[in-house]
Design an enzyme around this catalytic site. Sequence first.
Site, PDB file in Angstrom:
ATOM      1  CE1 TYR A  77     110.935 -30.668  -4.008  1.00 20.24           C
ATOM      2  CE2 TYR A  77     111.369 -31.364  -6.617  1.00 20.24           C
ATOM      3  CZ  TYR A  77     110.367 -30.711  -5.497  1.00 20.24           C
ATOM      4  OH  TYR A  77     109.522 -30.074  -5.948  1.00 20.24           O
ATOM      5  CD  GLU A 136     109.035 -29.232   2.853  1.00 17.59           C
ATOM      6  OE1 GLU A 136     107.875 -29.647   2.537  1.00 17.59           O
ATOM      7  OE2 GLU A 136     109.673 -28.816   1.882  1.00 17.59           O
TER       8      GLU A 136
HETATM    9  C1  LIG Z   1      97.673 -26.222   1.488  1.00 11.38           C
HETATM   10  C2  LIG Z   1      98.506 -27.350   2.039  1.00 11.38           C
HETATM   11  C3  LIG Z   1      99.131 -28.120   1.138  1.00 11.38           C
HETATM   12  C4  LIG Z   1     100.058 -29.260   1.363  1.00 11.38           C
HETATM   13  C5  LIG Z   1     100.246 -30.297   0.473  1.00 11.38           C
HETATM   14  C6  LIG Z   1     101.503 -31.169   0.881  1.00 11.38           C
HETATM   15  C7  LIG Z   1     102.077 -31.988  -0.171  1.00 11.38           C
HETATM   16  C8  LIG Z   1     103.435 -31.740  -0.367  1.00 11.38           C
HETATM   17  C9  LIG Z   1     104.087 -32.545  -1.449  1.00 11.38           C
HETATM   18  C10 LIG Z   1     105.238 -32.159  -1.860  1.00 11.38           C
HETATM   19  C11 LIG Z   1     106.272 -31.438  -0.983  1.00 11.38           C
HETATM   20  C12 LIG Z   1     107.453 -30.694  -1.760  1.00 11.38           C
HETATM   21  C13 LIG Z   1     108.177 -30.175  -0.885  1.00 11.38           C
HETATM   22  C14 LIG Z   1     109.295 -29.146  -1.422  1.00 11.38           C
HETATM   23  C15 LIG Z   1     110.383 -29.200  -0.844  1.00 11.38           C
HETATM   24  C16 LIG Z   1     111.403 -28.541  -1.067  1.00 11.38           C
HETATM   25  O1  LIG Z   1     111.348 -27.578  -1.872  1.00 11.38           O
HETATM   26  S1  LIG Z   1     112.783 -29.147  -0.859  1.00 11.38           S
HETATM   27  C17 LIG Z   1     114.143 -28.210  -1.631  1.00 11.38           C
HETATM   28  C18 LIG Z   1     114.429 -28.810  -2.943  1.00 11.38           C
HETATM   29  N1  LIG Z   1     113.526 -28.386  -3.980  1.00 11.38           N
HETATM   30  C19 LIG Z   1     113.678 -28.293  -5.360  1.00 11.38           C
HETATM   31  O2  LIG Z   1     114.613 -28.632  -5.707  1.00 11.38           O
HETATM   32  C20 LIG Z   1     112.361 -27.549  -5.851  1.00 11.38           C
HETATM   33  C21 LIG Z   1     112.223 -28.109  -7.198  1.00 11.38           C
HETATM   34  N2  LIG Z   1     110.965 -27.580  -7.866  1.00 11.38           N
HETATM   35  C22 LIG Z   1     111.024 -26.519  -8.469  1.00 11.38           C
HETATM   36  O3  LIG Z   1     112.107 -26.217  -8.920  1.00 11.38           O
HETATM   37  C23 LIG Z   1     109.821 -25.885  -8.706  1.00 11.38           C
HETATM   38  O4  LIG Z   1     109.016 -25.523  -7.632  1.00 11.38           O
HETATM   39  C24 LIG Z   1     109.122 -26.654  -9.992  1.00 11.38           C
HETATM   40  C25 LIG Z   1     107.804 -25.882 -10.035  1.00 11.38           C
HETATM   41  C26 LIG Z   1     108.937 -27.830  -9.639  1.00 11.38           C
HETATM   42  C27 LIG Z   1     109.944 -26.206 -11.120  1.00 11.38           C
HETATM   43  O5  LIG Z   1     109.358 -26.704 -12.280  1.00 11.38           O
HETATM   44  P1  LIG Z   1     109.556 -25.929 -13.578  1.00 11.38           P
HETATM   45  O6  LIG Z   1     109.219 -24.522 -13.632  1.00 11.38           O
HETATM   46  O7  LIG Z   1     108.623 -26.796 -14.597  1.00 11.38           O
HETATM   47  O8  LIG Z   1     110.906 -26.334 -14.106  1.00 11.38           O
HETATM   48  P2  LIG Z   1     112.056 -25.225 -14.660  1.00 11.38           P
HETATM   49  O9  LIG Z   1     112.967 -26.294 -15.451  1.00 11.38           O
HETATM   50  O10 LIG Z   1     112.666 -24.537 -13.622  1.00 11.38           O
HETATM   51  O11 LIG Z   1     111.200 -24.365 -15.640  1.00 11.38           O
HETATM   52  C28 LIG Z   1     110.414 -24.536 -16.663  1.00 11.38           C
HETATM   53  C29 LIG Z   1     110.407 -23.309 -17.709  1.00 11.38           C
HETATM   54  O12 LIG Z   1     109.811 -22.237 -17.009  1.00 11.38           O
HETATM   55  C30 LIG Z   1     110.815 -21.279 -16.920  1.00 11.38           C
HETATM   56  N3  LIG Z   1     110.723 -20.468 -15.683  1.00 11.38           N
HETATM   57  C31 LIG Z   1     110.020 -20.870 -14.582  1.00 11.38           C
HETATM   58  N4  LIG Z   1     110.090 -20.074 -13.559  1.00 11.38           N
HETATM   59  C32 LIG Z   1     110.630 -18.921 -14.182  1.00 11.38           C
HETATM   60  C33 LIG Z   1     110.898 -17.619 -13.793  1.00 11.38           C
HETATM   61  N5  LIG Z   1     110.718 -17.367 -12.488  1.00 11.38           N
HETATM   62  N6  LIG Z   1     111.655 -16.843 -14.451  1.00 11.38           N
HETATM   63  C34 LIG Z   1     111.966 -17.156 -15.727  1.00 11.38           C
HETATM   64  N7  LIG Z   1     111.819 -18.355 -16.069  1.00 11.38           N
HETATM   65  C35 LIG Z   1     111.107 -19.159 -15.628  1.00 11.38           C
HETATM   66  C36 LIG Z   1     112.294 -21.731 -17.134  1.00 11.38           C
HETATM   67  O13 LIG Z   1     113.218 -20.952 -17.383  1.00 11.38           O
HETATM   68  C37 LIG Z   1     112.010 -22.961 -17.976  1.00 11.38           C
HETATM   69  O14 LIG Z   1     111.943 -22.442 -19.309  1.00 11.38           O
HETATM   70  P3  LIG Z   1     112.528 -23.039 -20.644  1.00 11.38           P
HETATM   71  O15 LIG Z   1     113.762 -23.428 -20.382  1.00 11.38           O
HETATM   72  O16 LIG Z   1     112.331 -22.017 -21.631  1.00 11.38           O
HETATM   73  O17 LIG Z   1     111.586 -24.197 -20.808  1.00 11.38           O
END
Ligand SMILES: CCCCCCCCCCCCC/C=C/C(=O)SCCNC(=O)CCNC(=O)[C@H](O)C(C)(C)COP(=O)(O)OP(=O)(O)OC[C@H]1O[C@@H](n2cnc3c(N)ncnc32)[C@H](O)[C@@H]1OP(=O)(O)O
Length: 242
Positions: free
Chosen positions: A164, A171
């Site tokens: 991350y 970026e």
């Molecule tokens: C208009 C211009 C705007 C500009 C603004 C600029 C500001 C930006 C600031 C921030 C910049 C960030 C830049 C990003 C850079 C990068 O990405 S660098 C590379 C490294 N990146 C990462 O490691 C990304 C990490 N982030 C993520 O994983 C996601 O994006 C997330 C949204 C943050 C993930 O969060 P979340 O979904 O809450 O976590 P999970 O644990 O993965 O999932 C939660 C539960 O949801 C289920 N689920 C989610 N998606 C799916 C899916 N596609 N299919 C099936 N299930 C899904 C997941 O299984 C979990 O379920 P449970 O286990 O039952 O809870």
Amino acid sequence: MASSEEDGTVEEKENNNKKRTKSSLATAWLTFYNIAMTAGWLVLAIAMIRFYITKGTHKGLYRSIARTLKFFQTFALVEVGHCAIGIVRTSVIVTGVQVCSRIFMVWFITNSIRPIQNEESVILFLVVWTMTEITRYSYYTFNLLHHLPFFIKWARYNLFIVLYPLGVIGELLTIYAALPFVRRSGMYSMRLPNIYNVSFDYYYCLIIVMLSYIPLFPQLYFHMLRQRRRVLHGEVIVEKDD
Ligand SMILES: CCCCCCCCCCCCC/C=C/C(=O)SCCNC(=O)CCNC(=O)[C@H](O)C(C)(C)COP(=O)(O)OP(=O)(O)OC[C@H]1O[C@@H](n2cnc3c(N)ncnc32)[C@H](O)[C@@H]1OP(=O)(O)O
């Protein structure tokens, strides 16, 4: 009395059936979506490795993968929809910021400003995004299929600790490299006087975007750290509402 109880049971059964159909439809769609996205990012990884092996340089790499990258990264907008309709338990805001910032990087920075496409920082965020997405989408896929290998779970909730910040560095350096070109060309900017009587300076917009990483990135990072504690250490996390 008896008939109304029976009616209630029939109604409950119908509701349960509807919910089951809805949830199996959602699971089928998510499985398809995650397999497609894993495949897409794998194709990108292979294309990048092949390009580097055959050409021996990163110059021209972005252009060679641009189409595939734009397609799969833009398609990720669907994920905001998944959260909005409630088929995944993730915040619309967290996902929205993550996906929109990536789309902004691809379309409004790297794709629009040719002179920066060969910057090392572009390769940095491309490699980091690719590793992250292959891990993330394969985690979701195996999880949905109830056959999740531990190393994928481990990778999903550990690699981001390093990836991350590295992605954000890539970026930010890319946007920084774009600034002189944006200033010189005046791209996407509107100067007064014009028929709309509106002025907009993309150069300052980019500076604001860079500054917005300061409050936004820690929130995404801490969100992932909380997810890590929940999934790997079984902690019960009470998240504040959006
Ligand atoms: C208009 C211009 C705007 C500009 C603004 C600029 C500001 C930006 C600031 C921030 C910049 C960030 C830049 C990003 C850079 C990068 O990405 S660098 C590379 C490294 N990146 C990462 O490691 C990304 C990490 N982030 C993520 O994983 C996601 O994006 C997330 C949204 C943050 C993930 O969060 P979340 O979904 O809450 O976590 P999970 O644990 O993965 O999932 C939660 C539960 O949801 C289920 N689920 C989610 N998606 C799916 C899916 N596609 N299919 C099936 N299930 C899904 C997941 O299984 C979990 O379920 P449970 O286990 O039952 O809870």
